[in-house]
Scaffold this motif. Sequence first.
Motif, PDB file in Angstrom:
ATOM      1  N   LEU A 113      -5.991  53.271  30.183  1.00  0.00           N
ATOM      2  CA  LEU A 113      -4.837  53.443  29.287  1.00  0.00           C
ATOM      3  C   LEU A 113      -5.286  53.937  27.915  1.00  0.00           C
ATOM      4  O   LEU A 113      -4.680  54.839  27.338  1.00  0.00           O
ATOM      5  N   GLN A 114      -6.347  53.312  27.400  1.00  0.00           N
ATOM      6  CA  GLN A 114      -6.861  53.710  26.095  1.00  0.00           C
ATOM      7  C   GLN A 114      -7.281  55.187  26.125  1.00  0.00           C
ATOM      8  O   GLN A 114      -6.983  55.941  25.201  1.00  0.00           O
ATOM      9  N   ARG A 115      -7.937  55.580  27.192  1.00  0.00           N
ATOM     10  CA  ARG A 115      -8.367  56.975  27.325  1.00  0.00           C
ATOM     11  C   ARG A 115      -7.157  57.903  27.345  1.00  0.00           C
ATOM     12  O   ARG A 115      -7.114  58.896  26.633  1.00  0.00           O
ATOM     13  N   ARG A 116      -6.152  57.556  28.127  1.00  0.00           N
ATOM     14  CA  ARG A 116      -4.974  58.415  28.264  1.00  0.00           C
ATOM     15  C   ARG A 116      -4.108  58.438  27.008  1.00  0.00           C
ATOM     16  O   ARG A 116      -3.495  59.454  26.696  1.00  0.00           O
ATOM     17  N   MET A 117      -4.044  57.319  26.297  1.00  0.00           N
ATOM     18  CA  MET A 117      -3.208  57.254  25.085  1.00  0.00           C
ATOM     19  C   MET A 117      -3.878  57.952  23.906  1.00  0.00           C
ATOM     20  O   MET A 117      -3.223  58.307  22.939  1.00  0.00           O
ATOM     21  N   GLY A 118      -5.180  58.128  23.986  1.00  0.00           N
ATOM     22  CA  GLY A 118      -5.888  58.896  22.964  1.00  0.00           C
ATOM     23  C   GLY A 118      -6.414  58.052  21.819  1.00  0.00           C
ATOM     24  O   GLY A 118      -6.251  56.835  21.777  1.00  0.00           O
ATOM     25  N   ARG A 119      -7.052  58.744  20.911  1.00  0.00           N
ATOM     26  CA  ARG A 119      -7.618  58.077  19.739  1.00  0.00           C
ATOM     27  C   ARG A 119      -6.499  57.397  18.959  1.00  0.00           C
ATOM     28  O   ARG A 119      -5.371  57.863  18.955  1.00  0.00           O
ATOM     29  N   GLY A 120      -6.870  56.323  18.305  1.00  0.00           N
ATOM     30  CA  GLY A 120      -5.857  55.544  17.596  1.00  0.00           C
ATOM     31  C   GLY A 120      -5.256  54.464  18.471  1.00  0.00           C
ATOM     32  O   GLY A 120      -4.228  53.889  18.136  1.00  0.00           O
ATOM     33  N   THR A 121      -5.894  54.202  19.607  1.00  0.00           N
ATOM     34  CA  THR A 121      -5.472  53.126  20.502  1.00  0.00           C
ATOM     35  C   THR A 121      -6.614  52.124  20.598  1.00  0.00           C
ATOM     36  O   THR A 121      -7.729  52.479  20.991  1.00  0.00           O
ATOM     37  N   ALA A 122      -6.348  50.893  20.216  1.00  0.00           N
ATOM     38  CA  ALA A 122      -7.355  49.833  20.258  1.00  0.00           C
ATOM     39  C   ALA A 122      -7.245  49.064  21.564  1.00  0.00           C
ATOM     40  O   ALA A 122      -6.154  48.734  22.015  1.00  0.00           O
ATOM     41  N   ASN A 123      -8.393  48.789  22.162  1.00  0.00           N
ATOM     42  CA  ASN A 123      -8.465  48.009  23.388  1.00  0.00           C
ATOM     43  C   ASN A 123      -9.050  46.646  23.018  1.00  0.00           C
ATOM     44  O   ASN A 123     -10.252  46.513  22.821  1.00  0.00           O
ATOM     45  N   VAL A 124      -8.195  45.648  22.905  1.00  0.00           N
ATOM     46  CA  VAL A 124      -8.608  44.305  22.500  1.00  0.00           C
ATOM     47  C   VAL A 124      -8.740  43.457  23.766  1.00  0.00           C
ATOM     48  O   VAL A 124      -7.744  43.087  24.383  1.00  0.00           O
ATOM     49  N   GLY A 125      -9.986  43.180  24.155  1.00  0.00           N
ATOM     50  CA  GLY A 125     -10.245  42.454  25.390  1.00  0.00           C
ATOM     51  C   GLY A 125     -10.581  40.995  25.128  1.00  0.00           C
ATOM     52  O   GLY A 125     -11.483  40.685  24.346  1.00  0.00           O
ATOM     53  N   GLN A 126      -9.853  40.118  25.788  1.00  0.00           N
ATOM     54  CA  GLN A 126     -10.104  38.678  25.669  1.00  0.00           C
ATOM     55  C   GLN A 126     -11.551  38.348  26.006  1.00  0.00           C
ATOM     56  O   GLN A 126     -12.199  37.600  25.274  1.00  0.00           O
ATOM     57  N   ASP A 127     -12.057  38.868  27.111  1.00  0.00           N
ATOM     58  CA  ASP A 127     -13.416  38.533  27.525  1.00  0.00           C
ATOM     59  C   ASP A 127     -14.442  38.915  26.470  1.00  0.00           C
ATOM     60  O   ASP A 127     -15.385  38.160  26.218  1.00  0.00           O
ATOM     61  N   GLY A 165      -2.168  50.725  11.914  1.00  0.00           N
ATOM     62  CA  GLY A 165      -1.612  51.888  12.578  1.00  0.00           C
ATOM     63  C   GLY A 165      -2.102  52.222  13.967  1.00  0.00           C
ATOM     64  O   GLY A 165      -1.808  53.297  14.476  1.00  0.00           O
ATOM     65  N   TYR A 166      -2.842  51.333  14.581  1.00  0.00           N
ATOM     66  CA  TYR A 166      -3.297  51.566  15.954  1.00  0.00           C
ATOM     67  C   TYR A 166      -2.261  51.064  16.957  1.00  0.00           C
ATOM     68  O   TYR A 166      -1.589  50.064  16.714  1.00  0.00           O
ATOM     69  N   HIS A 167      -2.171  51.743  18.090  1.00  0.00           N
ATOM     70  CA  HIS A 167      -1.526  51.161  19.256  1.00  0.00           C
ATOM     71  C   HIS A 167      -2.515  50.120  19.758  1.00  0.00           C
ATOM     72  O   HIS A 167      -3.734  50.301  19.647  1.00  0.00           O
ATOM     73  N   VAL A 168      -2.023  49.023  20.326  1.00  0.00           N
ATOM     74  CA  VAL A 168      -2.919  47.967  20.789  1.00  0.00           C
ATOM     75  C   VAL A 168      -2.660  47.653  22.251  1.00  0.00           C
ATOM     76  O   VAL A 168      -1.523  47.393  22.655  1.00  0.00           O
ATOM     77  N   GLU A 189       0.176  59.796  18.031  1.00  0.00           N
ATOM     78  CA  GLU A 189      -1.210  59.509  17.657  1.00  0.00           C
ATOM     79  C   GLU A 189      -1.284  59.037  16.219  1.00  0.00           C
ATOM     80  O   GLU A 189      -0.449  59.398  15.386  1.00  0.00           O
ATOM     81  N   ARG A 190      -2.282  58.262  15.945  1.00  0.00           N
ATOM     82  CA  ARG A 190      -2.517  57.748  14.596  1.00  0.00           C
ATOM     83  C   ARG A 190      -2.899  58.907  13.683  1.00  0.00           C
ATOM     84  O   ARG A 190      -3.723  59.733  14.032  1.00  0.00           O
ATOM     85  N   THR A 191      -2.312  58.940  12.491  1.00  0.00           N
ATOM     86  CA  THR A 191      -2.527  60.076  11.606  1.00  0.00           C
ATOM     87  C   THR A 191      -3.000  59.660  10.221  1.00  0.00           C
ATOM     88  O   THR A 191      -2.750  60.346   9.247  1.00  0.00           O
ATOM     89  N   SER A 192      -3.698  58.544  10.093  1.00  0.00           N
ATOM     90  CA  SER A 192      -4.176  58.122   8.775  1.00  0.00           C
ATOM     91  C   SER A 192      -5.375  58.958   8.358  1.00  0.00           C
ATOM     92  O   SER A 192      -5.977  59.680   9.158  1.00  0.00           O
ATOM     93  N   SER A 193      -5.760  58.839   7.086  1.00  0.00           N
ATOM     94  CA  SER A 193      -6.893  59.607   6.573  1.00  0.00           C
ATOM     95  C   SER A 193      -8.209  59.203   7.227  1.00  0.00           C
ATOM     96  O   SER A 193      -9.154  59.952   7.218  1.00  0.00           O
ATOM     97  N   SER A 194      -8.253  58.016   7.819  1.00  0.00           N
ATOM     98  CA  SER A 194      -9.498  57.594   8.479  1.00  0.00           C
ATOM     99  C   SER A 194      -9.654  58.215   9.859  1.00  0.00           C
ATOM    100  O   SER A 194     -10.670  58.047  10.493  1.00  0.00           O
ATOM    101  N   GLN A 195      -8.636  58.942  10.327  1.00  0.00           N
ATOM    102  CA  GLN A 195      -8.689  59.543  11.661  1.00  0.00           C
ATOM    103  C   GLN A 195      -9.930  60.397  11.852  1.00  0.00           C
ATOM    104  O   GLN A 195     -10.512  60.417  12.917  1.00  0.00           O
ATOM    105  N   GLY A 196     -10.370  61.086  10.830  1.00  0.00           N
ATOM    106  CA  GLY A 196     -11.539  61.947  10.951  1.00  0.00           C
ATOM    107  C   GLY A 196     -12.830  61.204  11.151  1.00  0.00           C
ATOM    108  O   GLY A 196     -13.844  61.781  11.486  1.00  0.00           O
ATOM    109  N   LYS A 197     -12.820  59.896  11.001  1.00  0.00           N
ATOM    110  CA  LYS A 197     -14.035  59.105  11.139  1.00  0.00           C
ATOM    111  C   LYS A 197     -14.357  58.792  12.593  1.00  0.00           C
ATOM    112  O   LYS A 197     -15.409  58.269  12.905  1.00  0.00           O
TER     113      LYS A 197
END
Length: 180
Positions: free
Chosen positions: A25-39, A71-74, A170-178
């Motif tokens: 999902l993270q790959r398909r949703m693109g940059r600006g998507t955080a994958n928060v894993g419990q494990d 501003g990330y999708h989670v 997609e996330r469009t903040s100034s940090s996107q280029g990082k």
Amino acid sequence: MFVDQHLIVIRGNSACGKSTVAAELQRRMGRGTANVGQDHLRRVVLREHDVPDGDNIGLIEQTAQHCLQIGYHVILEGILYSGHYGSMLRRLMGRHDGPTHVFYLDVPLEETLRRHAGRPLASEVDSTKLREWFMESDVLGVPGEVVLGGEYDVGGVVDRVIQAVGPVRERTSSSQGKFL
């Protein structure tokens, strides 16, 4: 505050495919998507057992909340037993102004045992332990929760989630280029 950010919660028993689904999902949703894993937060960062009121519960909540606020999708994924994590999940969902999607992967015990046998973790956690951990239909019971049964493979689950979530901005903040 960002209101277009999606919060996607993926829960289910061990070896039902949550982590694989979240990564795709993270790959398909693109940059600006955080994958928060419990494990990762519980087992790797804190080296904590899954116990009621564990320290990882607050860390998971704060991590997901922080990512949403900047501003990330989670995608929040894990076993996330309702008895241990239900209050935190409801609080997180209640504070989120954007779209929220909750999925429970209801894969039968025998299928989770079969899938687990092929994982590296199988050398550390045997089938007896997996049977002890298994919770039958541990749904949260929140509005809109989608239960996906064992008839779906990982690709089918990902397709169903993408279909439910729809297009994301997609996330469009100034940090996107990082991003690398």
